[in-house]
Design an enzyme around this catalytic site. Structure first.
Site, short mmCIF file in Angstrom:
data_model
loop_
_atom_site.label_atom_id
_atom_site.label_comp_id
_atom_site.label_asym_id
_atom_site.label_seq_id
_atom_site.Cartn_x
_atom_site.Cartn_y
_atom_site.Cartn_z
N TYR A 13 5.19 -2.89 -11.55
CA TYR A 13 4.21 -1.82 -11.29
C TYR A 13 3.45 -1.48 -12.58
O TYR A 13 2.22 -1.45 -12.59
CB TYR A 13 4.94 -0.60 -10.74
CG TYR A 13 4.06 0.54 -10.31
CD1 TYR A 13 3.43 0.53 -9.07
CD2 TYR A 13 3.86 1.66 -11.13
CE1 TYR A 13 2.64 1.59 -8.65
CE2 TYR A 13 3.07 2.72 -10.72
CZ TYR A 13 2.46 2.68 -9.49
OH TYR A 13 1.66 3.73 -9.09
N LYS A 52 -0.57 -2.06 -13.30
CA LYS A 52 -1.51 -0.96 -13.57
C LYS A 52 -2.15 -1.11 -14.96
O LYS A 52 -3.32 -0.75 -15.14
CB LYS A 52 -0.80 0.38 -13.44
CG LYS A 52 -0.30 0.68 -12.01
CD LYS A 52 -1.44 0.80 -11.00
CE LYS A 52 -0.97 1.31 -9.65
NZ LYS A 52 -2.05 1.48 -8.66
P1 NDP Z 1 1.29 5.87 -0.28
O1 NDP Z 1 2.42 4.92 -0.18
O2 NDP Z 1 1.44 7.26 0.19
O3 NDP Z 1 -0.02 5.26 0.41
C1 NDP Z 1 -0.44 3.98 0.09
C2 NDP Z 1 -1.41 3.48 1.13
O4 NDP Z 1 -1.79 2.14 0.75
C3 NDP Z 1 -0.76 3.38 2.52
O5 NDP Z 1 -1.69 3.71 3.50
C4 NDP Z 1 -0.39 1.91 2.59
O6 NDP Z 1 -0.28 1.40 3.88
C5 NDP Z 1 -1.56 1.27 1.86
N1 NDP Z 1 -1.22 -0.08 1.44
C6 NDP Z 1 -0.16 -0.46 0.68
N2 NDP Z 1 -0.13 -1.79 0.59
C7 NDP Z 1 -1.19 -2.26 1.29
C8 NDP Z 1 -1.67 -3.55 1.59
N3 NDP Z 1 -1.06 -4.64 1.13
N4 NDP Z 1 -2.78 -3.67 2.34
C9 NDP Z 1 -3.40 -2.58 2.83
N5 NDP Z 1 -2.98 -1.33 2.60
C10 NDP Z 1 -1.88 -1.17 1.85
O7 NDP Z 1 0.90 5.84 -1.84
P2 NDP Z 1 0.07 6.88 -2.75
O8 NDP Z 1 -0.95 7.56 -1.96
O9 NDP Z 1 1.04 7.65 -3.54
O10 NDP Z 1 -0.60 5.84 -3.77
C11 NDP Z 1 -1.98 5.55 -3.77
C12 NDP Z 1 -2.31 4.93 -5.13
O11 NDP Z 1 -2.01 5.88 -6.15
C13 NDP Z 1 -1.51 3.68 -5.46
O12 NDP Z 1 -2.34 2.73 -6.08
C14 NDP Z 1 -0.46 4.18 -6.43
O13 NDP Z 1 -0.01 3.17 -7.29
C15 NDP Z 1 -1.26 5.25 -7.15
N6 NDP Z 1 -0.43 6.24 -7.82
C16 NDP Z 1 0.47 6.99 -7.10
C17 NDP Z 1 1.28 7.90 -7.74
C18 NDP Z 1 2.32 8.69 -7.01
O14 NDP Z 1 3.22 9.25 -7.68
N7 NDP Z 1 2.25 8.82 -5.70
C19 NDP Z 1 1.19 8.11 -9.19
C20 NDP Z 1 0.20 7.29 -9.84
C21 NDP Z 1 -0.58 6.40 -9.16
P3 NDP Z 1 1.19 1.18 4.56
O15 NDP Z 1 1.85 2.52 4.55
O16 NDP Z 1 0.85 0.69 5.90
O17 NDP Z 1 1.90 0.19 3.71
#
Ligand code: NDP
Length: 251
Positions: A156, A160
Site C-alpha cells: 500500500y 501510494k
Molecule cells: P472504501 O473501501 O470505503 O471504498 C473504496 C471503493 O473503491 C469501493 O467502492 C470499492 O468497491 C472501490 N474499489 C476498490 N477496488 C476496486 C477495483 N478494483 N475496481 C473498482 N472499484 C474498486 O475505501 P475508502 O473510501 O476509505 O478509500 C478511498 C481512497 O482513499 C483509496 O484510494 C484509499 O487508499 C484512500 N485513503 C483512505 C484512507 C482511509 O483511512 N480510509 C486514508 C488515506 C487514503 P468494492 O467495495 O466493490 O471493492
C-alpha cells in the site's frame, strides 16, 4: 464550502463506498454530471436510487461497473463514457501484510488498482480534454502512507508513494495543455478500508498520538480538499501532494 461544477463531466473511481461515494454525491450537488465507476453493481444501484430520492435529474449520474485493476477492461469502459472534464482517481485497496509476508500476487494487485488504474483513467481523460481543448483537472487520492511507512502496509505504502510521483509526472506533461494534476494524502478515515486497518484501539492509539489535531479525518474533510483542487480556486496548483492529516506528517 460551495463549489460550482455546472456543465462539467466528472469521472470518480471507487464511487460505490466511502470517500469516492461522498465525492460523487458532492460533485452532483455542485452541478456536475458524474461518471461513477466501481466494481460492485449493487453499490451503483443504491447510489442511483439515493440520487433519485434526492430529486436530482437522472442524467446527472452515469454508472460504470468495471474492475479498475483490469487495464484491458478499464480503458474501453472509460472510452465509452464520452467527454471527461474532471477526474478523481479514488478506488483503492489495502492488503494488510507485513514486509516479509507480502506476496507477489498481493503486490501486483495493489499496484494494478492503486496505481496503474490511475494512469489509465488519467490517460483516457486527458486524451478527451486535449482533443476538445478543455483545461480539465485530475485529483489522485493518495495517502499519508506515501509519505511515511506504516506497519503491515508495504504494498500500500509503495503504491501510494508511486502515485505521488505519477501525479507529478502528469502535472509536468499535461500542464502545457492547461490540465492540472494533484494528489490529496489523507490520514485515517473510518470507512470500510480505514476500519480494516485501524479499528482496533491498540493499533489506532499510536497513530492518534501522532496527529496534532488528535483525531482522524471525517469523510467530508477529505471531500472538500478534493473539490477545492478540482475547482478554479486552485487554478495555479499543479503537481501538489497535499497532506490532509491533521499534521501527522509534519513531525
Ligand atoms: P472504501 O473501501 O470505503 O471504498 C473504496 C471503493 O473503491 C469501493 O467502492 C470499492 O468497491 C472501490 N474499489 C476498490 N477496488 C476496486 C477495483 N478494483 N475496481 C473498482 N472499484 C474498486 O475505501 P475508502 O473510501 O476509505 O478509500 C478511498 C481512497 O482513499 C483509496 O484510494 C484509499 O487508499 C484512500 N485513503 C483512505 C484512507 C482511509 O483511512 N480510509 C486514508 C488515506 C487514503 P468494492 O467495495 O466493490 O471493492
Amino acid at each position: 464550502v460551495h463549489f460550482d461544477f455546472t456543465g462539467k463531466r466528472a469521472l470518480v473511481t471507487g464511487a460505490g463506498k466511502g470517500i469516492g461515494r461522498a465525492v460523487a454525491k458532492a460533485l452532483i450537488d455542485s452541478g456536475a454530471e458524474v461518471i461513477a465507476v466501481t466494481r460492485t453493481q449493487a453499490d451503483l444501484d443504491s447510489l442511483k436510487a439515493e440520487v433519485a430520492a434526492e430529486g436530482k435529474p437522472s442524467n446527472c449520474l452515469v454508472c460504470v461497473a468495471v474492475d479498475v485493476g483490469d487495464a484491458g477492461a478499464l480503458r474501453p469502459a472509460l472510452e465509452g463514457c464520452g467527454d471527461i472534464d474532471l477526474v478523481v482517481n479514488n478506488a483503492g485497496i489495502n492488503v494488510l501484510q507485513t514486509f516479509l509476508e507480502t506476496t507477489a500476487d498481493a503486490f501486483d494487485l495493489t499496484m494494478s488498482v492503486n496505481l496503474r488504474a490511475c494512469l489509465v483513467a488519467s490517460q483516457v481523460a486527458a486524451e478527451s480534454m486535449i482533443r476538445r481543448g478543455v483545461k480539465g483537472t485530475i485529483v489522485n487520492v493518495s495517502s499519508q502512507a506515501s509519505l511515511l511507512a506504516l506497519p503491515k502496509h508495504t504494498a500500500y505504502c509503495a503504491s501510494k508513494a508511486a502515485l505521488d510521483m505519477l501525479t507529478k509526472s502528469a502535472a509536468l506533461e499535461l500542464g502545457p495543455h492547461g490540465i492540472r494534476c494533484n494528489a490529496v494524502n489523507p490520514t485515517v478515515v473510518m470507512t470500510d478500508l480505514g476500519k480494516a486497518a485501524w479499528a482496533e484501539a491498540k493499533k489506532s492509539a499510536p497513530m492518534l498520538d501522532g496527529i496534532p489535531l488528535e483525531r482522524f479525518a471525517g469523510v467530508d474533510e477529505v471531500v472538500q480538499p478534493i473539490l477545492f483542487l478540482l475547482s478554479e480556486g486552485a487554478s495555479m496548483i499543479n503537481g501538489t501532494v497535499l497532506p490532509v492529516d491533521g499534521g501527522f506528517t509534519c513531525a
